[in-house]
Design an enzyme around this catalytic site. Structure first.
Site, PDB file in Angstrom:
ATOM      1  N   ILE A  86       8.559   7.742  16.935  1.00 38.10           N
ATOM      2  CA  ILE A  86       8.008   7.976  15.508  1.00 38.10           C
ATOM      3  C   ILE A  86       6.935   8.610  15.878  1.00 38.10           C
ATOM      4  CG2 ILE A  86       7.449   7.849  13.216  1.00 38.10           C
ATOM      5  CD1 ILE A  86      10.589   6.708  13.634  1.00 38.10           C
TER       6      ILE A  86
ATOM      7  N   ARG B 161      -3.887  10.252   4.679  1.00 37.10           N
ATOM      8  CA  ARG B 161      -3.004  12.429   4.686  1.00 37.10           C
ATOM      9  C   ARG B 161      -2.333  11.658   3.111  1.00 37.10           C
ATOM     10  NH1 ARG B 161      -1.509  14.044   8.796  1.00 37.10           N
ATOM     11  NH2 ARG B 161       0.185  13.807   7.847  1.00 37.10           N
TER      12      ARG B 161
ATOM     13  N   ARG C  79       0.448  14.432  13.495  1.00 34.20           N
ATOM     14  CA  ARG C  79       1.426  14.515  11.680  1.00 34.20           C
ATOM     15  C   ARG C  79       1.178  15.786  10.673  1.00 34.20           C
ATOM     16  NH1 ARG C  79      -0.870   8.595   9.750  1.00 34.20           N
ATOM     17  NH2 ARG C  79       1.253   9.066   8.865  1.00 34.20           N
TER      18      ARG C  79
ATOM     19  N   CYS D  88      -4.455  12.511  13.222  1.00 31.77           N
ATOM     20  CA  CYS D  88      -5.046  11.693  12.929  1.00 31.77           C
ATOM     21  C   CYS D  88      -5.000  10.420  14.157  1.00 31.77           C
ATOM     22  CB  CYS D  88      -4.728  10.429  11.882  1.00 31.77           C
ATOM     23  SG  CYS D  88      -2.881   9.632  12.208  1.00 31.77           S
TER      24      CYS D  88
ATOM     25  N   LYS E  42       1.060  -1.006  -0.086  1.00 33.99           N
ATOM     26  CA  LYS E  42       0.461  -0.080   0.292  1.00 33.99           C
ATOM     27  C   LYS E  42       0.885   1.101   0.119  1.00 33.99           C
ATOM     28  CE  LYS E  42      -1.706   1.295   4.433  1.00 33.99           C
ATOM     29  NZ  LYS E  42      -1.401   2.622   4.383  1.00 33.99           N
ATOM     30  N   ASN E  43       1.872   1.083   1.276  1.00 32.27           N
ATOM     31  CA  ASN E  43       2.449   3.168   0.901  1.00 32.27           C
ATOM     32  C   ASN E  43       3.850   2.370  -0.267  1.00 32.27           C
ATOM     33  OD1 ASN E  43       1.087   3.221   3.112  1.00 32.27           O
ATOM     34  ND2 ASN E  43       2.425   2.302   4.685  1.00 32.27           N
TER      35      ASN E  43
ATOM     36  N   ARG F  66      -8.391  -0.049   4.942  1.00 31.07           N
ATOM     37  CA  ARG F  66      -7.070   1.248   4.623  1.00 31.07           C
ATOM     38  C   ARG F  66      -6.498   0.378   3.730  1.00 31.07           C
ATOM     39  NH1 ARG F  66      -6.737   5.400   7.613  1.00 31.07           N
ATOM     40  NH2 ARG F  66      -5.176   5.967   6.041  1.00 31.07           N
TER      41      ARG F  66
ATOM     42  N   ASP G 164       5.062   0.633  12.455  1.00 30.42           N
ATOM     43  CA  ASP G 164       3.886   0.201  11.688  1.00 30.42           C
ATOM     44  C   ASP G 164       3.603  -1.419  12.108  1.00 30.42           C
ATOM     45  OD1 ASP G 164       3.510   2.465  11.013  1.00 30.42           O
ATOM     46  OD2 ASP G 164       3.885   1.774   8.061  1.00 30.42           O
TER      47      ASP G 164
ATOM     48  N   SER H  94      12.039  11.944   7.263  1.00 27.09           N
ATOM     49  CA  SER H  94       9.778  12.038   6.863  1.00 27.09           C
ATOM     50  C   SER H  94       9.777  11.061   5.415  1.00 27.09           C
ATOM     51  CB  SER H  94       9.358  13.459   7.252  1.00 27.09           C
ATOM     52  OG  SER H  94       8.034  13.084   6.290  1.00 27.09           O
ATOM     53  N   VAL H  95       9.458   9.586   5.571  1.00 31.40           N
ATOM     54  CA  VAL H  95       8.560   9.280   4.542  1.00 31.40           C
ATOM     55  C   VAL H  95       7.858   9.821   3.659  1.00 31.40           C
ATOM     56  CG1 VAL H  95       7.393   7.117   3.871  1.00 31.40           C
ATOM     57  CG2 VAL H  95       8.774   6.799   6.001  1.00 31.40           C
TER      58      VAL H  95
HETATM   59  C1  EPZ Z   1       4.117   6.670   6.582  1.00 24.57           C
HETATM   60  O1  EPZ Z   1       3.546   7.894   6.577  1.00 24.57           O
HETATM   61  C2  EPZ Z   1       3.694   5.623   5.953  1.00 24.57           C
HETATM   62  N1  EPZ Z   1       2.866   6.063   5.282  1.00 24.57           N
HETATM   63  C3  EPZ Z   1       3.112   5.310   7.495  1.00 24.57           C
HETATM   64  O2  EPZ Z   1       2.476   4.396   7.807  1.00 24.57           O
HETATM   65  C4  EPZ Z   1       4.543   4.802   8.428  1.00 24.57           C
HETATM   66  O3  EPZ Z   1       3.994   4.685   9.849  1.00 24.57           O
HETATM   67  C5  EPZ Z   1       5.429   6.612   8.335  1.00 24.57           C
HETATM   68  O4  EPZ Z   1       5.107   6.659   6.940  1.00 24.57           O
HETATM   69  C6  EPZ Z   1       6.233   5.633   9.742  1.00 24.57           C
HETATM   70  O5  EPZ Z   1       7.048   4.861   8.650  1.00 24.57           O
HETATM   71  C7  EPZ Z   1       2.281   6.209   4.166  1.00 24.57           C
HETATM   72  O6  EPZ Z   1       3.212   5.464   3.447  1.00 24.57           O
HETATM   73  C8  EPZ Z   1       1.562   6.460   3.108  1.00 24.57           C
HETATM   74  P1  EPZ Z   1       6.493  10.534   8.418  1.00 24.57           P
HETATM   75  P2  EPZ Z   1       4.156   9.440   7.023  1.00 24.57           P
HETATM   76  O7  EPZ Z   1       6.304  11.801   6.977  1.00 24.57           O
HETATM   77  O8  EPZ Z   1       4.806   9.947   5.798  1.00 24.57           O
HETATM   78  C9  EPZ Z   1       6.617  14.315  11.095  1.00 24.57           C
HETATM   79  C10 EPZ Z   1       0.754   2.671   7.943  1.00 24.57           C
HETATM   80  O9  EPZ Z   1       0.407   1.845   9.010  1.00 24.57           O
HETATM   81  N2  EPZ Z   1       6.508  14.740  10.692  1.00 24.57           N
HETATM   82  O10 EPZ Z   1       7.945   9.317   8.215  1.00 24.57           O
HETATM   83  O11 EPZ Z   1       3.119  10.957   6.839  1.00 24.57           O
HETATM   84  C11 EPZ Z   1       6.053  12.356  11.529  1.00 24.57           C
HETATM   85  O12 EPZ Z   1       4.795  13.677  12.616  1.00 24.57           O
HETATM   86  C12 EPZ Z   1       1.117   4.065   7.952  1.00 24.57           C
HETATM   87  O13 EPZ Z   1       0.157   2.173   7.242  1.00 24.57           O
HETATM   88  C13 EPZ Z   1       6.467  16.152  11.235  1.00 24.57           C
HETATM   89  O14 EPZ Z   1       7.010  16.358  11.758  1.00 24.57           O
HETATM   90  O15 EPZ Z   1       5.258   9.368   8.085  1.00 24.57           O
HETATM   91  C14 EPZ Z   1       6.323  11.619  12.288  1.00 24.57           C
HETATM   92  O16 EPZ Z   1       6.475  11.967  13.654  1.00 24.57           O
HETATM   93  C15 EPZ Z   1       0.429   4.704   9.274  1.00 24.57           C
HETATM   94  N3  EPZ Z   1       6.731  17.145   9.576  1.00 24.57           N
HETATM   95  C16 EPZ Z   1       7.780  11.725  11.684  1.00 24.57           C
HETATM   96  O17 EPZ Z   1       7.735  12.724  11.068  1.00 24.57           O
HETATM   97  C17 EPZ Z   1       6.425  16.900   8.534  1.00 24.57           C
HETATM   98  O18 EPZ Z   1       6.097  17.268   7.927  1.00 24.57           O
HETATM   99  C18 EPZ Z   1       7.826  10.655  10.663  1.00 24.57           C
HETATM  100  O19 EPZ Z   1       6.854  10.526   9.724  1.00 24.57           O
HETATM  101  C19 EPZ Z   1       6.340  15.391   7.918  1.00 24.57           C
HETATM  102  C20 EPZ Z   1       6.028  14.507   9.654  1.00 24.57           C
END
Ligand code: EPZ
Length: 418
Positions: free
Chosen positions: A329, A94, A123, A118, A22-23, A399, A307, A165-166
């Protein structure tokens, strides 16, 4: 509202084949805005993918999903492009924010709803906006929307993410595809899903050098006319079934698994005492007894994935001693804990660390799912609990887990949706 009923304590036997990730699919779908014609194979038939498809249709792409073949065909004939991603489509998923980079890169403007927080945390998207601003976008926030424009087009830049951040790495890559000149991204996320996106962008003709945390993109790419791509298999789904097999399996084989990207998780399971035979694309898990405690800490890839934290916590309820999980995270990703406690788990939380005492007998209860991975941890607990477990709000599961019940049923689990 649908519920899952699980009668626990069945010995699971059989084979599970993993679905597409999915991701990985979500950012590649967003990348299709930059392309002409795309054929994506091995997509998972889960709600988030349908929502992203709907968003792309709203933007003006032709999108055809062939369920039976796990195939999606996309075409951007540029006739009526709408550079808007509305609230109703971004609020439930998101990843909708990932259309911001490609829209800006190709059409020089975008209006995308802020996704909001969420269940698992606030996030924010500040890192996405930070990168896009560095590439020359002018951005303001108005009425809950990100309004971005780059009248003269985006320009390559040096961007060092203040934290990993991913999503921000993906959005920056997508924007850099269309930016004039060279973009150097550092402190990037290196998740396998990002590598899949890079593979896809390369197929589109983009020159990308990938040095792990540092990625160099030579942008202003004009996409090749037709891109055919097969999405990687879902490593989080894989990790979930690995845990299910260690918890409740007599003998389970997991197929279509890329064991190279699972090295850490497999090593942790072995250290806990799981009996596992690893081949290139499959893993055999045999009945495992006397599991040992372990401590893990969630980190960006190649660290332990957030995850899979909830799923491993269920395993820890069955391991001897006090196991620990530190969640680094997301600030609110222990929502499954109160529900697991209602099933008999002995878990304490202090700051961001959960201490899990095991082995503990779990008993079926009526529980409530709160997010995708928390929900699946309740399914895992239900598989080993005495009596019947009823899981409410299972739309979270839909989802991200393709055919969860039928995959488990094939392995003799007693699980039913009502
Ligand atoms: C991705 O979310 C995944 N979603 C998430 O999967 C996963 O948990 C997460 O990466 C971490 O591995 C998808 O790929 C669609 P991040 P993402 O930006 O990209 C902070 C699932 O269950 N942050 O790496 O939203 C954030 O709050 C899901 O499949 C900022 O502060 O995650 C978090 O603490 C849920 N500012 C950390 O960084 C930003 O602009 C990592 O988030 C962006 C993120």
């Amino acid at each position: 509202m649908q519920k899952l009923l699980i009668s626990g304590k069945r010995k699971l036997k059989g084979t599970i084949s993993l679905s597409g990730s999915k991701n990985a699919t979500l950012p590649i779908l967003a990348a299709s805005i930059l392309a002409n014609k795309v054929k994506l194979n091995n997509i998972p038939l889960v709600k988030d993918i349908f929502t992203m498809a709907e968003l792309l249709r709203y933007i003006g792409l032709k999108v055809k999903i062939k369920n039976f073949k796990r195939l999606i065909e996309l075409e951007n004939n540029e006739k009526k492009i709408n550079t808007l991603a509305p609230y109703k489509l971004v609020k439930t998923m998101r990843a909708g924010v990932l259309v911001l980079g490609p829209l800006l890169a190709k059409y020089r403007k975008a209006k995308v709803s802020l996704p909001g927080g969420c269940a698992i945390g606030t996030r924010p998207v500040d890192l996405h906006l930070f990168a896009l601003k560095k590439l020359g976008a002018k951005i303001k926030i108005k009425d809950g929307y990100i309004i971005a424009e780059a009248r003269k087009g985006l320009r390559g830049a040096q961007i060092k993410f203040p934290s990993i951040s991913v999503g921000a790495t993906e959005n920056a890559l997508l924007a850099a595809f269309g930016a004039k000149g060279k973009t150097i991204l550092s402190n990037c996320a290196t998740e396998p899903e990002i590598l899949d996106l890079i593979m896809f962008l390369r197929k589109m003709g983009c020159k990308i050098e990938n040095f792990g945390r540092k990625i160099i993109v030579r942008g202003n790419t004009k996409s090749k006319n037709f891109i055919n791509h097969k999405v990687i298999s879902d490593r989080i789904e894989g990790g979930t079934y690995l845990v299910a097999a260690v918890l409740a399996g007599e003998k389970i084989t997991i197929n279509k698994i890329d064991t190279n990207i699972f090295k850490n998780e497999l090593a942790i399971l072995k250290k806990m005492g799981a009996r596992i035979v690893i081949s290139k694309n499959s893993v055999l898990i045999m009945k495992s007894k006397n599991l040992k405690k372990i401590s893990i800490s969630t980190k960006p890839y190649p660290g332990f994935p957030t995850d899979l934290q909830a799923q491993f916590m269920v395993l820890m309820t069955q391991s001897k001693g006090v196991s620990k999980i530190k969640e680094n995270i997301f600030e609110n990703r222990f929502m499954h804990v109160p529900e697991l406690r209602r099933m008999g788990a002995k878990i304490e939380i202090k700051n961001q660390t959960a201490s899990i005492l095991g082995p503990t007998k779990l008993t079926g209860a009526e529980v409530m799912a709160t997010d995708l991975r928390a929900s699946v941890s309740l399914v895992l607990a239900g598989l080993i609990a005495d009596n019947r477990t009823i899981i409410n709000r299972i739309y979270h599961l839909d989802r991200g887990y393709e055919f969860l019940e039928s995959k488990l049923k094939k392995c003799k689990a007693k699980i039913k949706r009502i």
